[in-house]
Motif scaffolding. Structure first.
Motif, PDB file in Angstrom:
ATOM      1  N   VAL A 155       0.817  -1.215   0.000  1.00 41.85           N
ATOM      2  CA  VAL A 155       0.000   0.000   0.000  1.00 41.85           C
ATOM      3  C   VAL A 155       0.850   1.265   0.000  1.00 41.85           C
ATOM      4  CG1 VAL A 155      -1.967  -1.153   1.059  1.00 41.85           C
ATOM      5  CG2 VAL A 155      -0.250  -0.076   2.513  1.00 41.85           C
ATOM      6  N   ARG A 160       4.523   2.893  -7.271  1.00 37.48           N
ATOM      7  CA  ARG A 160       3.315   3.657  -7.636  1.00 37.48           C
ATOM      8  C   ARG A 160       3.571   5.157  -7.572  1.00 37.48           C
ATOM      9  NH1 ARG A 160       0.060   2.193  -3.659  1.00 37.48           N
ATOM     10  NH2 ARG A 160       0.576   4.093  -2.530  1.00 37.48           N
ATOM     11  N   ARG A 161       4.212   5.605  -6.501  1.00 36.71           N
ATOM     12  CA  ARG A 161       4.488   7.031  -6.363  1.00 36.71           C
ATOM     13  C   ARG A 161       5.456   7.506  -7.447  1.00 36.71           C
ATOM     14  NH1 ARG A 161       4.797   5.665  -0.805  1.00 36.71           N
ATOM     15  NH2 ARG A 161       7.087   5.837  -0.851  1.00 36.71           N
ATOM     16  N   PHE A 167      -3.532   7.424  -5.775  1.00 36.68           N
ATOM     17  CA  PHE A 167      -4.092   6.320  -4.987  1.00 36.68           C
ATOM     18  C   PHE A 167      -5.203   6.874  -4.097  1.00 36.68           C
ATOM     19  CE2 PHE A 167      -3.092   2.689  -1.842  1.00 36.68           C
ATOM     20  CZ  PHE A 167      -3.691   1.737  -2.639  1.00 36.68           C
ATOM     21  N   ARG A 264      -8.585   2.273  -0.762  1.00 42.42           N
ATOM     22  CA  ARG A 264      -7.961   3.077  -1.812  1.00 42.42           C
ATOM     23  C   ARG A 264      -7.837   2.242  -3.086  1.00 42.42           C
ATOM     24  NH1 ARG A 264      -6.217   7.537   0.738  1.00 42.42           N
ATOM     25  NH2 ARG A 264      -5.683   7.370   2.954  1.00 42.42           N
ATOM     26  N   ALA A 266      -5.908   2.533  -7.003  1.00 44.21           N
ATOM     27  CA  ALA A 266      -5.066   3.265  -7.944  1.00 44.21           C
ATOM     28  C   ALA A 266      -5.893   3.732  -9.133  1.00 44.21           C
ATOM     29  CB  ALA A 266      -3.913   2.383  -8.420  1.00 44.21           C
ATOM     30  N   GLU A 267      -5.628   4.949  -9.571  1.00 39.34           N
ATOM     31  CA  GLU A 267      -6.388   5.492 -10.702  1.00 39.34           C
ATOM     32  C   GLU A 267      -6.136   4.691 -11.979  1.00 39.34           C
ATOM     33  OE1 GLU A 267      -7.142  10.194  -9.700  1.00 39.34           O
ATOM     34  OE2 GLU A 267      -5.515   9.649 -11.061  1.00 39.34           O
ATOM     35  N   TYR A 269      -3.668   1.137 -13.517  1.00 34.37           N
ATOM     36  CA  TYR A 269      -2.775   0.031 -13.181  1.00 34.37           C
ATOM     37  C   TYR A 269      -1.534   0.008 -14.067  1.00 34.37           C
ATOM     38  CZ  TYR A 269      -6.229  -2.329 -10.146  1.00 34.37           C
ATOM     39  OH  TYR A 269      -7.093  -2.664  -9.137  1.00 34.37           O
ATOM     40  N   ALA A 281      -2.024  -1.670  -5.853  1.00 36.28           N
ATOM     41  CA  ALA A 281      -3.089  -1.187  -6.736  1.00 36.28           C
ATOM     42  C   ALA A 281      -4.408  -0.997  -6.024  1.00 36.28           C
ATOM     43  CB  ALA A 281      -3.276  -2.164  -7.901  1.00 36.28           C
ATOM     44  N   HIS A 282      -4.642  -1.746  -4.943  1.00 34.06           N
ATOM     45  CA  HIS A 282      -5.930  -1.662  -4.247  1.00 34.06           C
ATOM     46  C   HIS A 282      -5.754  -2.039  -2.788  1.00 34.06           C
ATOM     47  CE1 HIS A 282      -5.644  -5.969  -5.167  1.00 34.06           C
ATOM     48  NE2 HIS A 282      -5.565  -5.631  -6.445  1.00 34.06           N
ATOM     49  N   GLN A 283      -6.384  -1.276  -1.916  1.00 29.10           N
ATOM     50  CA  GLN A 283      -6.335  -1.522  -0.480  1.00 29.10           C
ATOM     51  C   GLN A 283      -7.760  -1.484   0.045  1.00 29.10           C
ATOM     52  OE1 GLN A 283      -4.501   1.596   1.809  1.00 29.10           O
ATOM     53  NE2 GLN A 283      -4.354   0.377   3.678  1.00 29.10           N
TER      54      GLN A 283
END
Length: 493
Positions: A155, A160-161, A167, A264, A266-267, A269, A281-283
């Motif tokens: 997460v 990702r950042r 996110f 959360r 992610a906008e 993937y 990607a997903h929390q």
């Protein structure tokens, strides 16, 4: 020098993806900042969606000695009846996720994946051709160049950042602890096995072995203590006392961690040559193993597509289809777990009404497949999604099919696509011609008709999803197009 794929994160999702890619012959390097494989993890639930994947890849038998079958399912701790769907819902399995990681590490190494623990990703840069992955390791800083990078780093994903992927979501005030104890024979914990709801939250006490239990607490609306330290015995004991009025003195914990009530998604993937999978990607609220099943399905969806791209046989749009197919699944997992959290707190008469509704067979079936991770269906471009209920789904009865058809089990374990001929006395005639030029990618398997499969032949993607069917009395029109959509034009005819 550059590598095919770098994966950030050696949790279950990153390891599963590494196995998928190695089955297809891709060179894989996995970087993880921890000193070694994750020995402990909060999760113990393995739902049927995961069981099907482990069965397909020949991993389930290795996991069985470390867990046990659990023939029940729940939605927000409202109990369902999965036995009514035995053909589509084999069983739940209780397995410490740390043991699953152990088996995935063994498989990934046996397949030749390069696992580098103690190597933490600290930066990412990419251009149209390659990705530079900067890391800190035991001997200092370094950089790996790769064709693609996949962030399976949780997460708080660095990948990702660095890729600039937002996110968005929210996090409610929440105090959650999970800890393993070795209780005394007369411990009060031994008399409170199971999951219970209280006005302030949840308490679950689960056996992990003959002398170990896992204690999980969830206090809604409560702020956790400051700091990132793992909770000690006093903190867990205090949470249990506040929730259930139970005092226990067992301790210190063998292992402990905190958890949160955050949702959360992610906008996107994918950002160029960078992809996200699993918790990166997903929390969402952890219930019934849905986080694990959603993440592992990400891995098996992405693995064969990346392999096709590396081999130069990916048709246009194949890599983009990863986001198109998996982002809605991540969104649905966030939705359904938020709905369950709303039913868990505050406790309202709505729970009683909902408990009445689940007695209806259709409602029970809908929820059983939802929480079991077996209701996912990809659109696959069909104009009428209801025209063929098999398309986009995993083959019904995966476990039974693998036992009944050894050649199918072998193809699945190798990560191949399968053209399955189920015609009476079928020998592949009229179908095999379309496989020319795709040797090693698609296995032709003949078998007797399978229960729940209303078709004379089906084309299964490497992730087990049905992408083409031959109905009784029909002709194999469309098979060539379906194969091309998976693997591009054949090398030769």
């Amino acid at each position: 020098m550059h590598h095919d794929i770098v994966i950030a994160g050696a949790g279950p999702v990153g390891l599963m993806l590494a196995c998928e890619l190695r089955l297809a012959g891709a060179e894989v390097v996995v970087l993880d900042g921890r000193p070694g494989p994750e020995a402990h993890a909060p999760g113990v639930a393995v739902n049927p969606g995961v069981i099907e994947l482990l069965e397909m890849r020949g991993l389930m038998e290795a996991c069985r000695p470390d867990g046990f079958e659990f023939p029940m399912a729940h939605f927000a701790h409202i109990w369902l009846d999965p036995s009514a769907l035995a053909d589509r819902y084999p069983y739940n399995f209780s397995l410490p996720h740390g043991r699953l990681v152990h088996h995935l590490v063994e498989r990934a190494r046996a397949l030749g994946a390069d696992l580098r623990f103690g190597h933490r990703v600290v930066g990412v840069e990419q251009d149209e051709h390659l990705v530079d992955v900067r890391f800190e390791g035991p001997t200092g800083e370094g950089t790996l160049r790769s064709r693609h990078l996949v962030g399976c780093d949780g997460v708080d994903s660095v990948v990702r950042r660095a890729a600039g992927i937002a996110f968005p979501g929210d996090e409610e005030p929440f105090h959650g602890t999970v800890a393993d104890f070795r209780p005394a024979q007369d411990s009060v914990l031994r008399h409170h096995l199971g999951a219970r709801e209280y006005p302030a939250g949840l308490l679950a006490v689960s056996p992990l072995g003959p002398d170990t239990v896992r204690v999980l607490t969830a206090e809604f609306g409560a702020e956790p203590p400051a700091g990132d330290d793992a909770p000690g015995a006093a903190e867990v004991q205090g949470a249990v006392s506040r929730l259930a009025g139970i005092a226990f003195t067992d301790g210190p914990p063998l292992w402990s961690a905190r958890w949160s009530n955050a949702t959360r998604l992610a906008e996107r993937y994918r950002a160029g040559r960078v992809f996200l999978a699993g918790d990166a990607a997903h929390q969402h609220f952890p219930l019934g193993g849905q986080a694990l099943s959603t993440g592992l399905d990400d891995a098996v969806n992405l693995g064969w597509k990346l392999a096709a791209d590396l081999a130069g046989r990916a048709p246009a749009g194949l890599l983009d289809s990863y986001h198109e197919e998996r982002h809605p699944v991540g969104a649905r997992a966030c939705l359904t777990t938020r709905a369950q959290a709303a039913l868990l707190h505050p406790l309202t008469p709505l729970r009683e009404v909902f408990a009445e509704l689940v007695r209806f067979p259709d409602v029970n079936a809908h929820l059983v497949t939802m929480v079991g991770g077996t209701d996912t269906r990809y659109p696959l471009g069909q104009a009428d999604p209801d025209a063929d209920p098999l398309l986009g789904r995993r083959l019904p009865g995966v476990s039974a099919a693998a036992r009944a058809v050894p050649a199918l089990a072998s193809a699945w374990e190798a990560g191949h696509a399968v053209l399955l001929d189920l015609r009476e006395d079928g020998d592949g005639s009229g179908l095999e011609g379309e496989l020319a030029g795709r040797e090693g990618l698609v296995d032709l398997v003949t078998a007797k008709p399978l229960p729940g499969v209303d078709a004379e032949a089906v084309l299964l993607r490497p992730d087990g999803r049905v992408s083409w069917t031959l109905r009784a009395g029909g002709s194999p029109t469309g098979l060539a197009a379906a194969l091309t959509a998976l693997f591009g034009e054949p090398a030769a005819r």
